[in-house]
Design a protein around this motif. Sequence first.
Motif, PDB file in Angstrom:
ATOM      1  N   PRO A 142       0.634  -1.025   0.016  1.00 46.10           N
ATOM      2  CA  PRO A 142       0.076  -0.105   0.466  1.00 46.10           C
ATOM      3  C   PRO A 142       0.653   1.226  -0.526  1.00 46.10           C
ATOM      4  N   LEU A 163      -3.534  -7.942  10.363  1.00 40.80           N
ATOM      5  CA  LEU A 163      -5.099  -7.717   9.789  1.00 40.80           C
ATOM      6  C   LEU A 163      -5.603  -7.225  11.347  1.00 40.80           C
ATOM      7  N   SER A 187      -6.188  -2.959   6.630  1.00 40.55           N
ATOM      8  CA  SER A 187      -7.281  -3.940   6.577  1.00 40.55           C
ATOM      9  C   SER A 187      -7.467  -4.803   5.122  1.00 40.55           C
ATOM     10  N   HIS A 188      -8.625  -5.195   4.645  1.00 45.23           N
ATOM     11  CA  HIS A 188      -7.970  -6.140   4.579  1.00 45.23           C
ATOM     12  C   HIS A 188      -7.933  -6.023   2.946  1.00 45.23           C
ATOM     13  N   VAL A 189      -8.827  -4.614   2.851  1.00 45.96           N
ATOM     14  CA  VAL A 189      -8.288  -4.871   0.864  1.00 45.96           C
ATOM     15  C   VAL A 189      -7.217  -4.567   0.716  1.00 45.96           C
ATOM     16  N   GLU A 190      -6.635  -4.288   2.188  1.00 41.06           N
ATOM     17  CA  GLU A 190      -4.883  -3.866   1.240  1.00 41.06           C
ATOM     18  C   GLU A 190      -3.803  -5.267   1.912  1.00 41.06           C
ATOM     19  N   GLU A 195      -5.305  -7.902   0.836  1.00 37.33           N
ATOM     20  CA  GLU A 195      -5.709  -8.232  -0.837  1.00 37.33           C
ATOM     21  C   GLU A 195      -4.707  -8.221  -2.132  1.00 37.33           C
ATOM     22  N   GLN A 196      -4.960  -6.411  -1.553  1.00 34.60           N
ATOM     23  CA  GLN A 196      -3.371  -5.709  -2.826  1.00 34.60           C
ATOM     24  C   GLN A 196      -2.585  -6.361  -2.685  1.00 34.60           C
ATOM     25  N   ASP A 253      -2.369 -10.315  -4.502  1.00 37.85           N
ATOM     26  CA  ASP A 253      -2.460 -10.187  -5.431  1.00 37.85           C
ATOM     27  C   ASP A 253      -1.160  -9.855  -6.309  1.00 37.85           C
ATOM     28  N   GLN A 271      -7.803 -17.975   4.575  1.00 34.20           N
ATOM     29  CA  GLN A 271      -8.681 -16.850   3.879  1.00 34.20           C
ATOM     30  C   GLN A 271      -6.758 -15.998   4.803  1.00 34.20           C
TER      31      GLN A 271
END
Length: 361
Positions: free
Chosen positions: A18, A41, A62-65, A67-68, A71, A100
């Motif tokens: 991030p 997390l 965060s979860h989004v970070e 996952e980023q 990926d 996860q």
Amino acid sequence: METKQSHEDLRTLLTILPPSIAESVEAAGNENGLLEIVMDLGRVPTARYVEGERVLRHREVSHVEIEQVVDGIGDFDDDNRAGIARTLHRISGIRNRKGQVIGLTLRVGRAVFGTVEIIRDIIAAGRSVLLLGRPGVGKTTMLREVARVLSANRRVVIVDTSNEIGGDGDIPHPAVGRSRRMQVATPMLQHEVMIEAVENHMPQVIIIDEIGREQEAEAARTIAERGVQLIGTAHGQTLANLMNNPTLADLVGGIQTVTLSDEEARRRGTQKSVLERMAPPTFDVVVEIQDWEHLMVHPNVAEAVDGILRGRPAAAEMRYRDEDGDIQTERIQLQPPSRPQRGGGMTRGLDEDLEEMEVAM
């Protein structure tokens, strides 16, 4: 060249983070001292340096970070490790019960040139060498440098279970020189790939990281018996640790309880039940990496193990770099425990006795 490559590799790692975390790492500087970045997390991200830990920001991950980041890297293997193609970085994941990823440890991988000089004479002589040391002390880094140096004039095959030696992706990192690299589909198959390397590719040298299972110890012995030089690492910090590990003790010959006759026991001055080495060691030399600049070398593993078990001093070498950067070697005697060995196997705990060894200059 090496500094530029390391700098570019670190930039590659930062691009998958991030932006706020990457900017914090860059603002902190001290890139050479950066060991790993931790993202869990619901917790603040941190960076671990040689001298300590630093909080990168005060906002939680965060979860989004997460996952980023996931990926932007390769697929996780069976031991929850992944990498970035053509770099030496290792990303390890922590999963919840649903599978996860909820935590990441991003270890910075570097090719440090010159680390092998301190044992160059040993590996150049064709002797099989086992590197020991605590996690993070530099075993894999030295292994990678050994691969580069030996591949200049020998056929070297790396069995790269977690892609830590040659980096992620199908093309090995330039840090391993001309070595060929065999990847392992799952850690449980490492011993099979070790044997396959010998049977199919006619190596003169095989390099293997993290020998940790009985099948891998057996495969290492098979390789050594075929006359192939073996350079590897194993779990454990010292020769004493290894001797007390029933799974890996075979790497240094194995240990068994032997019952002596009355006459032999009197001749030796011991009890009738004693510990003895079972077979020739798989590795000729054991190197204990204490830190970047200090190594304890056991140049004759068979004599060292026999001496420890029979209560005799064991010859060793302390190798280190002095203030001028020159390599110094001091020959020493490792003194065994003063009290007599107990019979009946490792009932007291061989590790307790061996750790009492003192260095006599």
